[in-house]
Design an enzyme around this catalytic site. Structure first.
Site, short mmCIF file in Angstrom:
data_model
loop_
_atom_site.label_atom_id
_atom_site.label_comp_id
_atom_site.label_asym_id
_atom_site.label_seq_id
_atom_site.Cartn_x
_atom_site.Cartn_y
_atom_site.Cartn_z
N ARG A 103 0.82 -1.21 0.00
CA ARG A 103 0.00 0.00 0.00
C ARG A 103 0.86 1.26 0.00
O ARG A 103 0.66 2.17 -0.81
CB ARG A 103 -0.91 0.01 1.22
N GLU B 42 14.65 2.25 19.70
CA GLU B 42 14.21 3.65 19.64
C GLU B 42 14.13 4.26 21.04
O GLU B 42 13.94 3.55 22.03
CB GLU B 42 12.86 3.75 18.94
N ASP C 234 13.22 7.48 9.78
CA ASP C 234 12.15 7.78 10.73
C ASP C 234 12.08 6.72 11.82
O ASP C 234 11.32 6.87 12.77
CB ASP C 234 10.80 7.85 9.99
N HIS D 283 10.02 8.94 14.56
CA HIS D 283 8.97 7.97 14.21
C HIS D 283 7.64 8.70 13.95
O HIS D 283 6.63 8.43 14.58
CB HIS D 283 8.80 6.94 15.34
N ASP E 140 9.47 -6.62 -5.09
CA ASP E 140 8.54 -7.26 -4.15
C ASP E 140 8.14 -8.60 -4.76
O ASP E 140 7.31 -8.66 -5.67
CB ASP E 140 7.29 -6.39 -3.92
N ALA F 290 11.34 4.68 6.38
CA ALA F 290 10.24 5.14 7.24
C ALA F 290 9.31 3.97 7.54
O ALA F 290 8.14 4.18 7.84
CB ALA F 290 9.48 6.27 6.56
N ALA F 291 9.86 2.75 7.46
CA ALA F 291 9.04 1.55 7.67
C ALA F 291 9.23 1.01 9.09
O ALA F 291 8.47 1.34 9.99
CB ALA F 291 9.39 0.49 6.63
N ARG F 292 10.27 0.19 9.27
CA ARG F 292 10.54 -0.41 10.57
C ARG F 292 12.05 -0.43 10.82
O ARG F 292 12.84 -0.76 9.93
CB ARG F 292 10.00 -1.85 10.63
#
Length: 533
Positions: A148, A258, A253, A283, A168, A227-229
């Protein structure tokens, strides 16, 4: 119903929850306090800070639903929740626009050195030559993960006239074609990209998937955004790649470990944050007013829906079913569960294989959840309350049972038919079949007998000699126990002189009544069955 919310969600979400349940909002609760009180709650709603691990799940004696306000569920032990039959729901689309836009923002920031120039100006250094950057136009951007968010990023970066490639292995070619994106291998992406952006969940497969070996394949001067994980990029390898000049800049991010994002001052150290060409945000992927409003309302609706027994929507540990599909399949779920519940109430032999075969119109639908209901019904008589549609397949596999689902479009007599074929450890097969008429469910085959009966709460299945007087004998025995017969159906077998009698009663049939029936000379075998609806 009682729900605890341990992290901040929108007031609209809290208000929705309070309309349907008793809600405790405890955003500053300690781990120890949560472990002590979780036993009182039917559901818990968290974001990314609260760790819903095996210990917490084990102590959640009443837990039915775990809600994740957001997308990733790496702070939730989904396997433990599944073992306990607890639904895990999330909101995968609530923040996708926010995450995609932040990705583009980070890419622009590291392309044009925006944060560095801002801080230089604040400190009185106006030497703009220090901050010469690069344009996005004409560059190749590689997107790792084309779900998405990845596809939204692709659409936005195409507007910058970038060449967009993506990797992917789980997405069909049609998805890449839809967005005008070139599908490539991971190696091709690493070798060709001027910018790389990551949009993957954190799993065992993706953990540290971008490491030293991958950095050595990249173009010198590549810029990377995550900016995912945290943890998908090996941070030590990234640090070295930046120091060696392979990576010109990174926009992050997320980090593998963290800081606490609700504390003003803390002792936190990460070597990456010491590098001048690393831009780090706190984040913030989901941190927009719109996203938080969407997520808060969505998770409230998902949790209440799940608590009410609706097994559609964003359920992480069940096959995806849409609301209209769920309504269409609901009679078949009831039918499959009823047929499954028959086996261990008429047979004690362990099973090695369960086949669920769909014929006719139902074969063209998403039947996976129907199969789970068949397994739930099949196992419940022997596992009692320790089985649900969430953990039924897992429980069956733990018992060494193979599960096979088949589909055949051709059919005679019925528009749809479900066949449940169960093979025991001696190789003997027991088969049931059923169909639906609107909301009404009917079993039309019972162990080689052609029948047509509606499953009920209390039933009696009798194999008897096909001789006069049997019906009267059965009626007398049941009458002695104060049991009325609601319906009765007889299916004779002319080949061996026996008959199958199927009886519905107004109350549960006690073991003593069954023993009395089995003492009659005309009865070969009587079995009481309950809970088919």
């Amino acid at each position: 119903m009682k729900i605890i919310v341990t992290e901040k969600i929108s007031e609209s979400g809290i208000e929705y929850l309070k309309k349907h349940a008793e809600v405790d909002v405890k955003t500053n609760i300690s781990r120890e306090e949560l472990l002590g009180i979780i036993k009182n709650y039917d559901a818990i709603i968290v974001r990314s800070a609260t760790k819903v691990d095996r210990e917490l799940i084990e102590k959640g004696e009443k837990l039915k639903v775990i809600g994740r306000a957001g997308n990733g569920v790496d702070n939730i032990d989904v396997s433990s929740a599944t073992e306990k039959g607890i639904l895990v729901v999330n909101t995968p689309t609530g923040n996708i626009v926010a995450a995609a836009e932040l990705t583009v923002g980070l890419m622009l920031a590291i392309a044009r050195n925006i944060p560095q120039a801002y801080h230089a100006g604040l400190n009185g250094d106006f030497r703009r030559d220090k901050f010469k950057g690069v344009e996005l136009k004409g560059k190749t951007v590689g997107i790792i993960g084309f779900g998405r968010i990845g596809s939204l990023v692709a659409a936005r970066l195409a507007a910058f006239n970038m060449r967009v490639i993506a990797y992917d292995p789980y997405m069909p070619d049609s998805r890449f074609e839809k967005y005008g994106v070139e599908k490539v291998t991971l190696d091709e992406l690493l070798q060709q990209s001027d910018f790389i952006t990551i949009h993957l969940p954190k799993t065992e497969e993706t953990k540290k998937m971008i490491g030293e070996k991958e950095f050595k394949k990249m173009k010198k001067g590549v810029r990377i955004v995550n900016a995912a994980r945290g943890g998908i990029i090996d941070e030590k390898a990234l640090y070295n790649a930046i120091k060696e000049g392979i990576v010109a800049a990174a926009g992050l991010d997320v980090l593998e470990v963290e800081p606490k994002y609700n504390v003003e001052r803390q002792d936190f150290h990460n070597p990456l944050l010491e590098l001048p060409n690393v831009v780090f945000t706190l984040h913030l992927g989901a941190s927009t007013y719109e996203a938080q409003e969407n997520i808060g309302i969505s998770i409230a609706q998902e949790v209440i829906s799940a608590l009410n027994g609706n097994l559609y929507g964003n359920i992480v540990n069940l096959p995806g079913v849409k609301s209209d599909e769920f309504s269409q399949l609901k009679p078949y779920m009831r039918l499959a569960e009823a047929m499954g519940a028959l086996y261990y109430q008429i047979n004690e032999t362990p099973v090695r294989l369960v086949e669920v075969i769909y014929r006719g119109e139902i074969s063209r639908t998403n039947t996976e959840i129907v199969t789970l209901y068949a397994l739930k019904g099949f196992l419940k008589p022997v596992l009692e309350e320790d089985v649900s549609v969430v953990n039924a397949k897992l429980r069956a596999k733990e018992m060494g049972i193979e599960i096979v689902e088949g589909k055949i479009e051709e059919i005679d007599h019925y528009s749809s038919l479900i066949i449940l074929k169960i093979t025991d450890t001696h190789g003997k097969t027991t088969q049931f079949a059923g169909t639906t008429y609107g909301e009404e469910i009917r079993i039309v085959e019972y162990m080689d007998h052609k029948v047509n009966f509606e499953p009920t709460e209390n039933m009696l299945f009798v194999k008897n000699k096909d001789v006069p007087g049997v019906i009267g004998h059965i009626g007398n025995v049941l009458g002695d126990f104060g049991i009325n017969i609601s319906t009765m159906q007889v299916s004779p077998n002319k080949n061996d002189g026996t008959a199958l009698m199927i009886v519905s009663t107004d109350k549960e049939i006690p073991d003593e009544a069954v023993e009395s029936l089995n003492k009659l000379n005309s009865i070969i075998k009587a079995r009481a069955v309950k809970g088919l609806i």
